[in-house]
Enzyme design. Structure first.
Site, PDB file in Angstrom:
ATOM      1  N   HIS A   1      13.312  33.913  55.943  1.00  0.00           N
ATOM      2  CA  HIS A   1      14.818  33.707  55.261  1.00  0.00           C
ATOM      3  C   HIS A   1      15.100  32.351  55.027  1.00  0.00           C
ATOM      4  CE1 HIS A   1      18.666  35.410  53.972  1.00  0.00           C
ATOM      5  NE2 HIS A   1      19.108  34.191  54.514  1.00  0.00           N
ATOM      6  N   GLU A   2      15.185  31.391  56.107  1.00  0.00           N
ATOM      7  CA  GLU A   2      15.632  30.027  56.070  1.00  0.00           C
ATOM      8  C   GLU A   2      14.445  29.357  55.474  1.00  0.00           C
ATOM      9  OE1 GLU A   2      18.458  29.771  56.946  1.00  0.00           O
ATOM     10  OE2 GLU A   2      18.595  31.574  57.897  1.00  0.00           O
TER      11      GLU A   2
ATOM     12  N   HIS B   1      15.250  29.158  51.662  1.00  0.00           N
ATOM     13  CA  HIS B   1      16.357  28.549  51.160  1.00  0.00           C
ATOM     14  C   HIS B   1      15.905  27.103  50.656  1.00  0.00           C
ATOM     15  CE1 HIS B   1      19.707  31.009  51.451  1.00  0.00           C
ATOM     16  NE2 HIS B   1      19.783  31.029  52.973  1.00  0.00           N
TER      17      HIS B   1
ATOM     18  N   GLU C   1      21.783  33.381  48.948  1.00  0.00           N
ATOM     19  CA  GLU C   1      21.580  34.399  49.924  1.00  0.00           C
ATOM     20  C   GLU C   1      20.845  35.545  49.238  1.00  0.00           C
ATOM     21  OE1 GLU C   1      21.654  33.554  52.691  1.00  0.00           O
ATOM     22  OE2 GLU C   1      23.212  32.059  52.865  1.00  0.00           O
TER      23      GLU C   1
END
Length: 862
Positions: A483-484, A487, A506
């Site tokens: 997930h990170e 980003h 997000e």
């Protein structure tokens, strides 16, 4: 004048007048003092006139040296005869619209030898004679407005960049007629030439930024601090073009400032780090917060030798000793980014070293699933402002795994070595397989203190991870890391032009975390589909619950609707609901964004959809976007979808501009229950419900047999009726544990399956203590990841299972990023023991707890 904010709206004001002037580069020179819990130093801002006030330059190349020689004489006459006195004589805290009036700069004593490597960038700020006359002025002077909060501003001055040795290469004749303005305009011309250097001269640019930041001051500027801003003006200057383009601000943070948190790590050692708070970095340094204010930065940070400084920076900084016990760390960034993405963490971190070389594919063994169209994209020039872009670097385009480091408190190093180090290259490789070139050249991963308010936070070149992702195997750690990492593309390399459109960051990261994690695990197509359907069901349930228990206006992904991206004439704006404490715990923008992207992928087809994402990344990296930028490009790529009625407007109506569950999702919610992994869970739930019924019946039968007789029930006697239905009679209490293990050993559940199992069981009105004991024993729930343990704690609280109250207490202490709403559940039962537990845990954690978390919990408890 700052607006009077309505505290009921909790909108975050973005005060900076970015349409008038834009910060192009920050130079920070800071000292971190753990005794006073203050970061102190100076920041130099290099500015350009904003888009609405930029005037065309009429300067030419001819005559630059003669003008430089002439203006040097003027500069020399301005300096050198001002008595030196203490800077602190000038007030740093004033009422709004009152200005500090300070004297001109004195002699500079700093080292002029700047350096763009990891070596220390020595600082020198000229002392000056200061006075504190307070005057009220009209609006005839131009005001530079910066976003600022919880800072003590000590001094603001213009920087004499023309005094830097060798700077004449950046001077050009401005064909000036007003001799009194020649020097000021020359300084601005130098800054303009410096900030507009071509990207292949970035090293030279950083060097001169350093030199200019250390140049002497040439006159203090008037300033005033408000609740949310710092206003700066120069008497007699009425336009942005004439305002000084290089200014230096001496300031210090406050211990209670909301941009950084002073705390201790898991080993009990002091540390400080940015926490991604709602007010971003304005309590760390005066800056321009609106997303449009893209800038580069460099920073020198000094602190005691026992500390490690990590920061958003392209270089892996090595400390330089300045004096005994004091080290300096230097970082820089050449890709323009919003100031809100600047991140710093200072603590006694230890680097986690690999004791083995992970088996990861080499570049020669790897092929990116690109089409011929993908290669044509790389032949086009980038559309962003000029900087050293990795998307145009052939070597970077082949770099599957970027260099990475892991830092953690010493007590967590072994855990990081066992799990995290192995996952990083796998997840980075999976991300590259999906999206192509990594936007950033390196990555640091830091395990942050236990009071961190989320499971992770991504910034340029650095990721913060909560300790909660480490226990319980690979699943939670891997998915959060994916997930990170996502980003880096969505949220950093591509940012939202309007911060209210959080789903652009997000929603994409949530969607891509599943894609990355499936590829990191090297799942087959069927396995990937099954896991993603299970995940979709879990997220559907979470979204359903959140929609039922939150304000409708907070459920809208595009709250500004047709006004999205609009700002005032000055460039100021607001972040709608940006200060609502409960908003940071909401996941609507994650979940609705994810389901929108998942719906589009299903309609278009997985391979075509991911190809469109790669095209979008290449087209818009380094830029700020709105929802329609992505949706319009996607529909242009698949025109047949327009013919079927899918339009940007219909997506706005069904998904982004309304509260509640999107209508298309309502039709899909039941389909995931037929998934193979979900059906396995349903079978397990049936077993447990039947077992719970048998336990209850046996308990009633035993009570009837013992009516009128008081005796303490032995564990063996309780289980005998159950065994009559399932197995031989237990001889010992150990046999009971063996029964639970053997009865359910046939079904080994994935972590997400365990989460769903416990959620289903949470819907049961009553679960007996023996059933709860059996659940914990069978699935070893205390050893599972934080997502599973959170559901287990919910079961414990709902059914008042006293033997496991220690699990709840441990969770609230060690998993603060996830435990906030457990406090509410402890209070809602109105049980004295549970409320006592809530008060006890909050009292122990409150001092170190994240401010927003503490506010929400306090409202639940008091």
């Amino acid at each position: 004048m700052e607006p009077q904010l309505d505290p009921m709206k909790d909108d975050l004001p973005l005060m900076a007048n970015t349409s008038h002037m834009l910060v192009k580069h920050y130079v920070l020179d800071l000292d971190v003092d753990f005794k006073s819990q203050v970061i102190e130093g100076f920041i130099v801002l290099f500015l350009e006139t904003g888009s609405r006030y930029r005037r065309a330059s009429s300067t030419g190349e001819e005559g630059c040296q003669s003008q430089f020689d002439e203006t040097c004489k003027i500069r020399a006459s301005e300096q050198g005869h001002v008595p030196v006195s203490n800077e602190s004589a000038c007030s740093s805290k004033m009422e709004y619209n009152d200005f500090a009036v300070c004297g001109k700069g004195g002699k500079d004593t700093s080292d002029k030898n700047g350096n763009h490597s990891n070596e220390e960038q020595a600082s020198g700020i000229s002392s000056s004679k200061n006075c504190c006359d307070i005057e009220n002025h009209g609006n005839e002077d131009f005001l530079l407005v910066l976003d600022c909060c919880d800072l003590s501003v000590l001094k603001v001055e213009e920087v004499d960049v023309a005094a830097v040795s060798g700077i004449e290469k950046f001077t050009r004749s401005a064909k000036l007629t007003d001799v009194s303005k020649e020097l000021a305009n020359l300084r601005n011309q130098i800054v303009h030439e410096l900030v507009t250097l071509p990207s292949d001269r970035w090293k030279e640019q950083l060097y001169y930024y350093t030199c200019c930041s250390q140049a002497p001051g040439c006159g203090a500027l008037l300033f005033a601090t408000g609740t949310w801003s710092l206003e700066i003006r120069k008497s007699g200057i009425q336009t942005p073009a004439d305002f000084p383009h290089a200014i230096r601000i001496r300031y210090k943070t406050k211990p209670e400032g909301r941009s950084v948190t002073w705390t201790t790590d898991q080993s009990g050692r002091p540390c400080v780090c940015t926490m991604g708070s709602p007010i971003n970095n304005r309590a760390l340094f005066p800056c321009q917060e609106p997303p449009i204010a893209l800038s580069t930065w460099q920073a020198s940070v000094r602190t005691a030798a026992s500390f490690v400084v990590l920061m958003s920076g392209e270089n892996s900084a090595e400390p330089v000793q300045l004096q005994e016990g004091i080290m300096s760390w230097y970082y820089y960034v050449t890709m323009p980014m919003p100031a809100s993405t600047f991140t710093i963490a200072v603590g006694c971190w230890q680097e986690v070293k690999q004791s083995f070389t992970p088996a990861v594919q080499t570049n020669n063994e790897f092929s990116l699933p690109c089409s011929q169209a993908d290669f044509r994209w790389h032949e086009e020039s980038c559309r962003h402002v000029e900087y050293p872009c990795r998307f145009q670097n052939p070597a970077a385009r082949l770099q599957r795994v970027i260099p990475y480091r892991v830092f953690a408190p010493w007590c967590l190093m072994k855990c990081c070595e066992e799990h995290l180090l192995q996952l990083i290259p796998q997840c980075l490789s999976a991300a590259y397989t999906t999206l192509g070139t990594h936007p950033f050249s390196r990555l640091d991963v830091l395990i942050v203190p236990s009071n961190f308010s989320s499971l992770g936070m991504a910034s340029p070149h650095i990721i913060f991870l909560s300790q909660s992702v480490l226990p319980g195997g690979r699943q939670l750690c891997g998915t959060r890391l994916c997930h990170e990492i996502a980003h880096a593309w969505f949220g950093l390399a591509i940012g939202a032009r309007d911060w209210t459109e959080e789903w652009i960051s997000e929603g994409f990261a949530t969607f891509l975390e599943d894609v990355f994690w499936a590829r990191a695990q090297q799942l087959s197509h069927d396995e990937e589909k099954a896991q993603q359907e299970l995940k979709a069901l879990l997220r559907w349930r979470r979204l359903r619950d959140e929609v039922q228990n939150s304000e409708e206006e907070l459920q809208v992904l595009r709250p500004n609707k047709e006004s999205t991206g609009e700002v005032s004439e000055s460039g100021a704006s607001i972040v709608k609901h940006g200060l609502k404490a409960e908003k940071i715990f909401m996941q609507v923008h994650y979940l609705k964004g994810y389901f929108l992207l998942r719906s589009l992928a299903r309609r278009i087809g997985g391979a075509s959809y991911l190809a469109s994402l790669r095209k979008f990344v290449y087209k818009f990296h380094g830029q700020l976007v709105l929802s329609q930028d992505f949706l319009s490009m996607l529909l242009e790529d698949v025109p047949e979808q327009k013919e079927s009625g899918l339009t940007v407007e219909s997506i706005f109506t069904n998904w982004l501009d309304t509260s509640g569950i999107p209508k298309p999702l309502l039709e899909e919610g039941e389909t995931w229950k037929e998934s193979r992994l979900v059906q396995q869970v349903s079978g397990e739930v049936t077993k447990w419900i039947r077992t719970n019924q048998r336990i209850r019946k046996s308990g009633k039968k035993k009570r009837r047999q013992n009516e009128g007789t008081f005796q303490k029930t032995h564990l063996k006697k309780v289980w005998i009726p159950i065994i009559s239905l399932n197995a031989d009679t237990f001889k010992t209490s150990q046999d009971c544990d063996t029964f639970w293990t053997d009865s359910f050993l046939t079904m080994k559940l994935l972590p997400d399956q365990l989460v769903l199992l416990l959620e289903y069981l949470l819907e049961e009105k009553t679960l007996c203590p023996r059933t709860l004991q059996g659940l914990e024993k069978t699935y070893q729930l205390r050893d599972q990841d934080a997502e599973v343990r959170h559901r287990w704690c919910e079961l414990v609280v709902k059914h008042k299972y006293v033997p496991a109250y220690g699990d709840v207490e441990k969770f609230l202490r060690e998993d603060q990023a996830m435990g906030v709403y457990l406090y509410g559940e402890l209070m809602v039962n109105e049980d004295a023991k549970q409320q006592e537990l809530a008060y006890k845990c909050f009292a122990a954690a409150r001092e170190q707890m994240d401010a927003s978390s503490a506010k929400v919990v306090a409202e639940m408890l008091f």
